[in-house]
Write an enzyme that holds these catalytic residues in place. Sequence first.
Site, short mmCIF file in Angstrom:
data_model
loop_
_atom_site.label_atom_id
_atom_site.label_comp_id
_atom_site.label_asym_id
_atom_site.label_seq_id
_atom_site.Cartn_x
_atom_site.Cartn_y
_atom_site.Cartn_z
N GLY A 278 11.86 50.82 -12.46
CA GLY A 278 12.72 50.85 -13.64
C GLY A 278 12.78 52.17 -14.38
O GLY A 278 13.42 52.26 -15.44
N GLU A 320 7.06 50.34 -8.34
CA GLU A 320 8.17 50.15 -7.40
C GLU A 320 9.42 50.91 -7.83
O GLU A 320 10.47 50.30 -8.05
CB GLU A 320 8.53 48.66 -7.32
CG GLU A 320 7.38 47.75 -6.99
CD GLU A 320 7.74 46.29 -7.11
OE1 GLU A 320 7.13 45.48 -6.39
OE2 GLU A 320 8.63 45.95 -7.91
N PRO A 321 9.36 52.20 -7.96
CA PRO A 321 10.56 52.93 -8.38
C PRO A 321 11.59 53.01 -7.26
O PRO A 321 11.25 53.22 -6.09
CB PRO A 321 10.03 54.32 -8.71
CG PRO A 321 8.80 54.47 -7.87
CD PRO A 321 8.22 53.09 -7.71
N GLY A 322 12.84 52.81 -7.61
CA GLY A 322 13.93 52.99 -6.64
C GLY A 322 14.80 54.14 -7.10
O GLY A 322 14.86 55.20 -6.50
N ARG A 323 15.45 53.91 -8.26
CA ARG A 323 16.38 54.88 -8.82
C ARG A 323 15.73 56.25 -9.05
O ARG A 323 16.34 57.28 -8.79
CB ARG A 323 16.86 54.33 -10.17
CG ARG A 323 17.96 55.08 -10.85
CD ARG A 323 18.14 54.53 -12.27
NE ARG A 323 18.05 53.10 -12.34
CZ ARG A 323 19.10 52.28 -12.35
NH1 ARG A 323 20.32 52.76 -12.33
NH2 ARG A 323 18.93 50.97 -12.41
N ARG A 364 29.15 50.72 -10.70
CA ARG A 364 28.27 50.70 -11.87
C ARG A 364 29.00 50.87 -13.22
O ARG A 364 28.67 50.18 -14.18
CB ARG A 364 27.14 51.72 -11.72
CG ARG A 364 26.27 51.45 -10.46
CD ARG A 364 24.99 52.26 -10.44
NE ARG A 364 24.07 51.83 -11.46
CZ ARG A 364 23.89 52.43 -12.60
NH1 ARG A 364 24.53 53.53 -12.86
NH2 ARG A 364 23.05 51.94 -13.48
N TYR A 368 28.25 47.76 -15.47
CA TYR A 368 27.24 47.97 -16.54
C TYR A 368 27.71 48.95 -17.61
O TYR A 368 26.88 49.44 -18.37
CB TYR A 368 25.94 48.54 -15.97
CG TYR A 368 25.43 47.91 -14.69
CD1 TYR A 368 25.03 46.58 -14.66
CD2 TYR A 368 25.29 48.67 -13.54
CE1 TYR A 368 24.55 46.02 -13.49
CE2 TYR A 368 24.79 48.12 -12.37
CZ TYR A 368 24.43 46.80 -12.36
OH TYR A 368 23.94 46.26 -11.20
N CYS A 395 43.58 49.08 -6.90
CA CYS A 395 44.68 48.41 -7.57
C CYS A 395 44.12 47.59 -8.72
O CYS A 395 44.20 46.36 -8.72
CB CYS A 395 45.39 47.53 -6.56
SG CYS A 395 47.05 47.25 -7.04
N GLU A 396 43.51 48.26 -9.68
CA GLU A 396 42.84 47.55 -10.77
C GLU A 396 42.62 48.54 -11.91
O GLU A 396 42.04 49.62 -11.69
CB GLU A 396 41.49 47.01 -10.24
CG GLU A 396 40.73 46.26 -11.26
CD GLU A 396 39.90 45.12 -10.67
OE1 GLU A 396 40.21 44.61 -9.57
OE2 GLU A 396 38.93 44.74 -11.34
N1 LLP Z 1 11.15 46.23 -8.40
C1 LLP Z 1 11.85 45.11 -8.62
C2 LLP Z 1 11.19 43.81 -8.53
C3 LLP Z 1 13.20 45.18 -8.96
O1 LLP Z 1 13.87 44.06 -9.19
C4 LLP Z 1 13.83 46.44 -9.04
C5 LLP Z 1 15.24 46.55 -9.37
C6 LLP Z 1 13.07 47.59 -8.78
C7 LLP Z 1 11.72 47.44 -8.46
C8 LLP Z 1 13.64 48.98 -8.82
O2 LLP Z 1 14.15 49.35 -10.05
P1 LLP Z 1 14.57 50.88 -10.28
O3 LLP Z 1 13.31 51.71 -10.27
O4 LLP Z 1 15.47 51.28 -9.19
O5 LLP Z 1 15.25 50.89 -11.60
N2 LLP Z 1 22.01 47.47 -9.59
C9 LLP Z 1 21.42 47.91 -10.84
C10 LLP Z 1 19.94 47.89 -10.80
C11 LLP Z 1 19.37 46.54 -10.49
C12 LLP Z 1 17.95 46.68 -10.17
C13 LLP Z 1 17.36 45.41 -9.72
N3 LLP Z 1 15.96 45.51 -9.49
C14 LLP Z 1 21.95 49.29 -11.20
O6 LLP Z 1 22.85 49.76 -10.52
O7 LLP Z 1 21.53 49.89 -12.19
#
Ligand code: LLP
Length: 467
Positions: A278, A320-323, A364, A368, A395-396
């Site tokens: 997050g 658990e970072p993704g973004r 996004r 959001y 088309c939106e």
């Molecule tokens: N761990 C869990 C259990 C999660 O549900 C998520 C994201 C992450 C880690 C990774 O979060 P991050 O570090 O990437 O913020 N589609 C949305 C984000 C939804 C994220 C859902 N879970 C967006 O485009 O902002």
Amino acid sequence: MDPNVHLPQVPLRKRTETLEDFNKIPAHVFPASAGRTEDGELVIAGNRVTHLADQYGTATFVMDEADFRARCRRLAEAFGGGERVHYASKAFLSRTVCRWVDEEGLALDVASHGELAVALAAGFPPERITVHGNNKNHEFITAAVQAGVELVVIDSLIEIDRVAEIARQEGRVQDVLVRVKPGVHADTHEFIATSHEDQKFGFSLASGSAENACLSCLSTDGLRLRGLHCHVGSQVFEADGFALAADRLLGLWARLVSGEKTVDADVTALDVLDLGGGYGIAYTPDQEALDVEEVAGDLLSRVATKAASYGVNAPVVNVEPGRAVVGPSAVTVYRVGTVKDVHTADDTVRRYISVDGGMSDNIRPALYQAEYDCRLANRLATGDLVSTRVVGSHCESGDILINDALMPDDIAPGDLLVIPATGAYCYMMASRYNMMTRPPVIVVADGESRVMIRRETVEDVLALENF
Ligand code: LLP
């Protein structure tokens, strides 16, 4: 009592509004290697974006490998080792990215059967995979258990029985975490806040259901409870939320490991506190990413102190970072198709710039109200700044990429616009609405480029259909 703690919104600084600023490449929003040549062209990892556009077409994602790897390393260092950092593959997944994550020594999170299949196809070590999902079906759990994944995160009571039964059938004991909602309401868009009470993930801490789920795991053959998990939300800028969630989880942790309620259970395997991802990143120059070193330092010392105050051993902390790994590593390159001045209701003029992508490659903003910025890639701009909306080709009317920005009025058809920070949740959430096939993902590194994921074609789409 409202178990959700509402955190204040961090005020954002004012957005840049001069031509000079528009021509600058903000280092905290773009991949680290991005800059301009002397003649004003945008370069990423030694590649002129004009050349990439000629070679691969537009719209296209461009991902900087070194930038991605550097972010992996930075997070691994901050949290005390790669095995503590589980890259959330939902942000962006491909076999290539799995290889990078593996080579950098990180672990991996998957949240669907498809994500698991891609990770396994890439040869990612299953003993470093954690499995998520609020509705894992029989096939998904079986595939995970058979592969020998490290952890399955339990999200419902039904799943306790489901995972245990499959583990027993497979002659294994599956390590699990219990997903807990600590009632911390992250101040982010409602759709990406995941830890308050009234949402689908996990077990409530406040109501005692999280504790019951843990006790149930401890007494179920085929499962071995390794710890607790939570995820307060995504694109969070307020570090206090993570600390508060950790504090709350540690209360339950201490009750479990001190044996107060677990007299007959073996709690010796409990060693993991997974605090989710997050970490907020900068999408526009006025924003600043969360400082991961600061967050890590704070969280680790907090967990150690709190555990000591309960008189129990501190768990290891997984995140658990993704973004924060992949978000800033990629940009999207679009070509401008049309430019149009539109009179608004209050009789002002807004300029609409249409590009050759849109909500199909970046949902996004529509989903959001996410804010993005852009830069001209093929030259420096020279015009006066005018109120501009960057829109896609769908088309939106809600097909908006940048809702309102001051942009130079010399931007014209044929120019290349680049939107930075599109590495996370853009390609992964892409659709082919209006049969606009998905763009390719191009890797850039050391002056070279190569295709990671090729452009989708109409033939690909037709091949799915029986006709
Ligand atoms: N761990 C869990 C259990 C999660 O549900 C998520 C994201 C992450 C880690 C990774 O979060 P991050 O570090 O990437 O913020 N589609 C949305 C984000 C939804 C994220 C859902 N879970 C967006 O485009 O902002």
